[in-house]
Motif scaffolding. Structure first.
Motif, PDB file in Angstrom:
ATOM      1  N   TYR A   3      -4.798  32.828  33.435  1.00 25.11           N
ATOM      2  CA  TYR A   3      -4.959  32.983  34.535  1.00 25.11           C
ATOM      3  C   TYR A   3      -6.373  33.282  34.916  1.00 25.11           C
ATOM      4  N   LYS A   4      -7.875  33.638  34.464  1.00 23.12           N
ATOM      5  CA  LYS A   4      -8.565  33.361  35.132  1.00 23.12           C
ATOM      6  C   LYS A   4      -9.067  32.197  35.277  1.00 23.12           C
ATOM      7  N   LYS A   5      -9.073  30.920  34.483  1.00 20.90           N
ATOM      8  CA  LYS A   5      -8.697  29.568  35.160  1.00 20.90           C
ATOM      9  C   LYS A   5      -8.045  28.880  36.753  1.00 20.90           C
ATOM     10  N   ALA A   6      -7.099  30.284  36.542  1.00 24.08           N
ATOM     11  CA  ALA A   6      -6.063  29.738  37.956  1.00 24.08           C
ATOM     12  C   ALA A   6      -6.381  31.012  38.861  1.00 24.08           C
ATOM     13  N   GLY A   7      -7.436  31.778  38.788  1.00 25.65           N
ATOM     14  CA  GLY A   7      -7.431  32.664  39.619  1.00 25.65           C
ATOM     15  C   GLY A   7      -6.518  33.406  39.874  1.00 25.65           C
ATOM     16  N   ASP A   8      -5.387  33.428  38.937  1.00 32.33           N
ATOM     17  CA  ASP A   8      -4.432  34.750  39.069  1.00 32.33           C
ATOM     18  C   ASP A   8      -5.086  36.215  38.703  1.00 32.33           C
ATOM     19  N   ALA A   9      -4.832  37.085  39.472  1.00 30.99           N
ATOM     20  CA  ALA A   9      -5.743  38.101  39.336  1.00 30.99           C
ATOM     21  C   ALA A   9      -4.164  38.745  38.946  1.00 30.99           C
ATOM     22  N   PHE A  10      -3.175  38.789  39.976  1.00 36.98           N
ATOM     23  CA  PHE A  10      -2.469  39.601  40.059  1.00 36.98           C
ATOM     24  C   PHE A  10      -1.034  39.255  38.678  1.00 36.98           C
ATOM     25  N   ALA A  11      -1.194  38.155  38.131  1.00 35.37           N
ATOM     26  CA  ALA A  11      -0.401  37.802  36.703  1.00 35.37           C
ATOM     27  C   ALA A  11      -1.598  38.400  35.959  1.00 35.37           C
ATOM     28  N   ALA A  12      -2.608  38.192  35.523  1.00 37.35           N
ATOM     29  CA  ALA A  12      -3.225  38.683  34.360  1.00 37.35           C
ATOM     30  C   ALA A  12      -3.290  39.939  34.279  1.00 37.35           C
ATOM     31  N   LEU A  13      -3.193  41.058  35.463  1.00 38.38           N
ATOM     32  CA  LEU A  13      -2.975  42.863  35.289  1.00 38.38           C
ATOM     33  C   LEU A  13      -1.592  43.316  35.096  1.00 38.38           C
ATOM     34  N   THR A  65      -9.550  41.386  31.926  1.00 38.62           N
ATOM     35  CA  THR A  65      -8.962  41.535  32.754  1.00 38.62           C
ATOM     36  C   THR A  65      -9.698  41.755  34.452  1.00 38.62           C
ATOM     37  N   VAL A  66     -10.604  42.372  34.276  1.00 35.90           N
ATOM     38  CA  VAL A  66     -11.690  42.640  34.876  1.00 35.90           C
ATOM     39  C   VAL A  66     -12.473  41.301  35.716  1.00 35.90           C
ATOM     40  N   ARG A  67     -12.662  40.851  34.816  1.00 33.26           N
ATOM     41  CA  ARG A  67     -13.572  39.503  34.874  1.00 33.26           C
ATOM     42  C   ARG A  67     -12.760  38.235  35.618  1.00 33.26           C
ATOM     43  N   VAL A  68     -11.581  38.208  34.946  1.00 33.92           N
ATOM     44  CA  VAL A  68     -10.205  37.350  35.560  1.00 33.92           C
ATOM     45  C   VAL A  68     -10.527  38.103  37.469  1.00 33.92           C
TER      46      VAL A  68
END
Length: 664
Positions: A223-233, A266-269
């Motif tokens: 998720y971090k690589k994809a920059g998908d914050a909402f999916a990570a949350l 998650t915060v980092r993402v």
């Protein structure tokens, strides 16, 4: 669970193709007891040239020449000699130098060797070692060996050989375990193949395996690589629900520690996603605020340092809303904030022309801390000077006075520059009494007026036709040693024109030349303007000729004032000639001059063909505003216009301010 978590990724929602690894679903095999031997340094990460006993490349040496002191196997020596191996025969030739008779090296040694070869980018040698183990048989090929080989593939960056490893596992009847899938997922994350990560993740529970903390951490990395914050949350929220319901296998205390790491990840993402939005998004404000709201709803609380790092990333004019929201969150948590961050925010507010918001932050520094430093002072003073210069240009003298009062109230000490700005505003607005009062206050503050201060006061007195008082100010200025400049001399000649003392005007011009100050078109324009204000059209025309004699070219203002003076003096024909001369010289006079000539010729019954004037120009004169009512004055462009206080703003507010609110 795998199927439910995979849908968090957008690509996975579009296509749910199964992962075809072609591997048997068999229980994992353990190493054969025959493969277990005593060994030394099984975790050696890298190989050194030669063994521990000083042997170099003696791959053909027999009789245990490669054994380390104490009877163990020198793993570093084995790995060093296997770097160039490409076939199982070459591996076997090297290995024979480290064992006696029909003995075999322990399987743990091979695992360490494979890992070390991968770290040193000798992937072909690692594959050759596995081929050698195939020949040995006896259950030596197991999940540990193949996982080490996958790790070597990862370190060498040759992801194309993953399928070779998986195919070999299938042919040897070795099923993958969770570590196998974790390694494959981490390889795909490094390559940015996010869709493949979720396909592999689906395959873990599909094979009856149990995801580990490393599995979930790898998904977070995707998720971090994809920059998908909402999916990570959403992923983190789901994991937390499973943890609370006791659905995660393992020690609960261990999972508590892991969840601390998951929340930080998650915060980092989210941080990386918001930073990307600030740098390259078309709507950075909206996207960042949505992520912040999502974190609030998920119960993910960043540290103060996370907010501060994001505030440093706010550098564009449009970022001020985000920066203020982050600032407010820090203040609401514990109130502790770095002074450097506050200074950055003050600078950003000034860049965005939100000066009042910047001033409120400075107020917070005074009231709540940390104590402002020299940089804070300089930044806020620069904002005050922007506002004071605006007051000076628009003649909003009352506003300037209130700004000075506010500065003193907040412990800021206005200097000559600030006081002069207000003096010039009074002069522009023709507020004589206000200018005198400001001049006196300036002296009471212990400041020494300069030539700009005296010039502003002289101009205000001249506009108020207090000529005698103005001359006394001039004498005092010269007495205290202030040397007049061009502007001061220009005002002085206007004073003498107003008094009707034309002889003294000549004397002033001679004094200017003695002081090596050449009269300019501005000087003569002031003289002609003074003649117009005093209804002395003939004198204005005379000064126009003297101006030409001194080779000073008139400009639009010269002709505009001269035409008005000639019409006042009842000379419409000459006014018409001056208008035509200006047009022939390529000057663009305002429509007011055209109308003045046209009306004068009609009123005096002149026989001039008015068609020769041509079309009426569209250029309009921009009169100086001399109104003294602050409420009717003009505001500076882009100055705040809302009365909402910064401290009461919410995440969706528009954060705009009105000038009067802060200085009332």
């Amino acid at each position: 669970m795998a199927s439910s978590l995979a849908v968090f990724h957008p690509a996975a929602r579009l296509q749910r193709a199964p992962l075809h690894l072609h591997l048997p679903l068999q229980p994992s095999s353990s190493a054969s007891p025959s493969c277990s031997r005593k060994f030394a340094s099984p975790r050696t990460p890298q190989f050194a040239i030669g063994g521990a006993n000083g042997t170099g490349g003696g791959g053909g040496r027999r009789g245990g020449a490669g054994r380390a002191r104490g009877g163990g196997v020198d793993v570093a020596a084995v790995g060093a000699l296997l770097r160039d191996a490409r076939t199982a025969d070459e591996v076997e030739s090297v290995v024979k130098g480290f064992v006696d008779g029909d003995e075999h090296l322990p399987l743990q040694v091979y695992n360490s060797v494979i890992r070390g070869l991968g770290k040193e980018k000798h992937l072909d040698a690692a594959f050759a070692v596995v081929e050698h183990l195939k020949r040995r048989g006896g259950g030596c090929l197991n999940q540990f060996v193949y996982n080490c080989l996958l790790g070597a593939v990862k370190n060498c960056g040759e992801s194309g050989r993953i399928h070779d490893v998986l195919a070999d596992m299938e042919s040897q009847g070795v099923p993958p375990n969770t570590v196998t899938f974790n390694t494959i997922m981490s390889i795909y994350v490094e390559q940015g193949r996010i869709d493949e990560v979720f396909k592999v993740f689906d395959g873990i529970e599909g094979r009856g395996l149990v995801p580990t903390a490393a599995t979930y951490s790898t998904v977070m990395s995707a998720y971090k690589k994809a920059g998908d914050a909402f999916a990570a949350l959403e992923f983190f929220t789901h994991l937390r629900e499973m943890y609370n319901k006791g659905k995660l296998l393992g020690n609960r205390e261990d999972w508590e520690q892991e969840f601390v790491k998951f929340e930080k990840l998650t915060v980092r993402v989210c941080y990386m996603a918001m930073r990307r939005s600030l740098v390259g998004s078309e709507n950075p404000v909206g996207e960042v605020l949505k992520v912040l709201l999502g974190m609030d709803e998920a119960g993910v609380k960043p540290d103060r340092s996370d907010y501060e790092r994001l505030m440093w990333a706010c550098t564009g004019e449009e970022h001020y809303t985000i920066a203020k929201e982050l600032y407010q969150r820090i203040r609401e948590c514990d109130g502790v904030i770095a002074l450097s961050v506050c200074n950055h925010l003050i600078w950003l507010m000034g860049k965005a022309k939100k000066w009042w918001a910047a001033l409120e932050i400075y107020e917070d520094l005074l009231d709540k801390g940390p104590k402002p430093n020299n940089l804070s002072y300089e930044l806020i003073m620069s904002h005050f000077n922007i506002l004071l210069n605006a007051a000076k240009k628009r003649g909003i003298w009352r506003w300037g006075v209130r700004l000075l009062d506010k500065m003193q109230e907040k412990g800021l000490q206005p200097g000559s520059r600030e006081w002069n700005a207000v003096l010039l505003a009074c002069s522009r607005a023709a507020e004589t009494s206000a200018a005198v009062d400001i001049f006196k206050r300036m002296i009471d503050q212990g400041l020494t007026p300069d030539v700009v201060s005296y010039g502003a006061l002289l101009s205000a007195l001249e506009k108020g036709k207090l000529y005698d008082e103005a001359l006394r100010v001039w004498e005092h200025m010269c007495k205290v040693g202030i040397k007049p400049n061009l502007h001061a001399y220009t005002i002085l000649v206007s004073i003498y024109i107003g008094k009707g003392n034309h002889d003294r005007v000549d004397s002033v011009l001679r004094d200017m030349l003695s002081a090596k100050i050449e009269p300019t078109v501005v000087t003569f324009n002031a003289i002609i303007s003074a003649c117009v204000r005093n209804n002395k059209g003939g004198a204005a025309f005379e000064w126009f000729h003297r101006m030409k004699m001194q080779n000073i070219e008139p400009n639009e203002i010269t002709y505009q004032m001269l035409i008005e003076a000639l019409v006042q003096d009842g000379k419409p024909r000459i006014a018409y000639e001056m208008y035509m001369r200006a047009c022939n010289q390529g000057l663009e006079l305002p429509a007011k001059s055209y109308d003045t000539v046209m009306e004068a010729c009609q009123d005096y019954g002149s026989l001039i063909d008015l068609n020769t004037l041509g079309p009426r120009p569209v250029k309009k004169v921009e009169p100086i505003k001399t109104g003294n009512n602050f409420s009717n004055s003009y505001y500076v462009e882009d100055l705040p216009s809302s009365t909402k206080h910064f401290g009461g703003t919410s995440i969706s507010s528009l954060y705009r301010y009105k000038m009067e609110r802060w200085i009332m």
